[in-house]
Design an enzyme around this catalytic site. Structure first.
Site, PDB file in Angstrom:
ATOM      1  CE1 TYR A 221      30.740  41.736  32.342  1.00 16.93           C
ATOM      2  CE2 TYR A 221      32.591  42.715  33.511  1.00 16.93           C
ATOM      3  CZ  TYR A 221      31.241  42.456  33.427  1.00 16.93           C
ATOM      4  OH  TYR A 221      30.393  42.901  34.409  1.00 16.93           O
TER       5      TYR A 221
ATOM      6  CB  SER B  36      31.082  46.597  34.529  1.00 19.75           C
ATOM      7  OG  SER B  36      32.361  46.248  35.025  1.00 19.75           O
TER       8      SER B  36
END
Length: 262
Positions: free
Chosen positions: A150, A137
């Site tokens: 995250y 990501s």
């Protein structure tokens, strides 16, 4: 080179789209996920094989490796399984959410890589390269407020891949990372916000053409179908409306008047 791929997180989103795209390109594909009903539907639609496994459980990962060894090996691994929980500050974030994110985004990838590397090496015996593709990501490259857990997990994923690439140096194995930005899928934001559909949909509100799973899948296929001497170590893919993890334009994209351009 064995044109057989294993795709984790195949029951929805980018994983499902990747299985579909690889099958359309003539690949033998094994989709892996926890939800058997979804895998069965995917197999019926695409002709892919499937294996039900929870990649946070070592015995499931070992069983996956044994299944692949018995049914033809594997030349390409697509680590797609992962996810996010919460958008809280570091101070207020739930430590259990952080532990879950580290487990699925880092440790599960490590488990699968460790289990399948011997098979990937075997696939190169007759020439060509093996591929380890991991969907990370942009959160693993750029920090943003609310992304603490995250960010930490995906930064860990990125660092692990950097080390793995060094460790397999000299072998015919490509370690490839694709780092998507905003991708509109049916479950990612819904899972992140604990099933709050309204909050999940607000992430994409008025964003012109966010990426969809098929966009990412198409690039993954391109990465593994490059000539064997070409390694796309890191591909960052974002919608045009997203300049960074923390900067997204909402509303129509329009060229600025000449006298207002920076």
């Amino acid at each position: 080179m064995i044109r057989r791929a294993v795709v984790t997180g195949a029951s929805s989103g980018i994983g499902e789209a990747t299985v579909t795209a690889l099958r359309a390109g003539g690949w033998d594909v094994v989709g892996v996920a926890r939800r058997q009903d979804r895998l069965e539907a995917l197999a019926a639609r695409t002709g892919a094989r499937f294996f039900v496994a929870d990649l946070t459980v070592q015995s499931d990962v070992d069983a996956l490796a044994a299944y692949l060894a018995e049914t033809g090996g594997v030349g390409t691994l697509v680590n797609n399984a992962g996810g996010a929980r919460g958008l809280d500050s570091i101070e207020n974030g739930d430590a259990d959410d952080w532990a879950w994110m580290f487990e699925v985004n880092v440790l599960a990838v490590k488990r699968v890589v460790s289990a399948l590397l011997p098979l990937l090496r075997e696939s190169t015996a007759d020439g060509g390269v093996a591929d380890i593709v991991t969907v990370s990501s942009i959160a693993g490259h750029t920090a943003y407020e609310g992304g603490g857990g995250y960010n930490a997990a995906k930064f860990g994923t990125h660092a692990m891949l950097e080390v793995l690439r060094l460790e397999v140096s000299g072998e015919p194995i490509r370690v490839l990372e694709i780092a998507p930005g905003m991708v509109y899928t049916e479950e990612f934001s819904l899972n992140r916000f604990g099933g709050d559909k309204e909050r999940a949909e607000s992430v994409y509100a008025n964003v012109p053409d966010p990426l969809v799973a098929d966009d990412v899948a198409r690039v993954i296929v391109s990465m593994v179908e490059q000539p064997s001497h070409v390694s796309l170590d890191l591909v960052v893919i974002k919608p045009v409306a997203q300049s960074a993890a923390y900067k997204v334009h909402r509303g129509a994209l329009q060229a600025r008047p000449q006298d207002h351009r920076a």
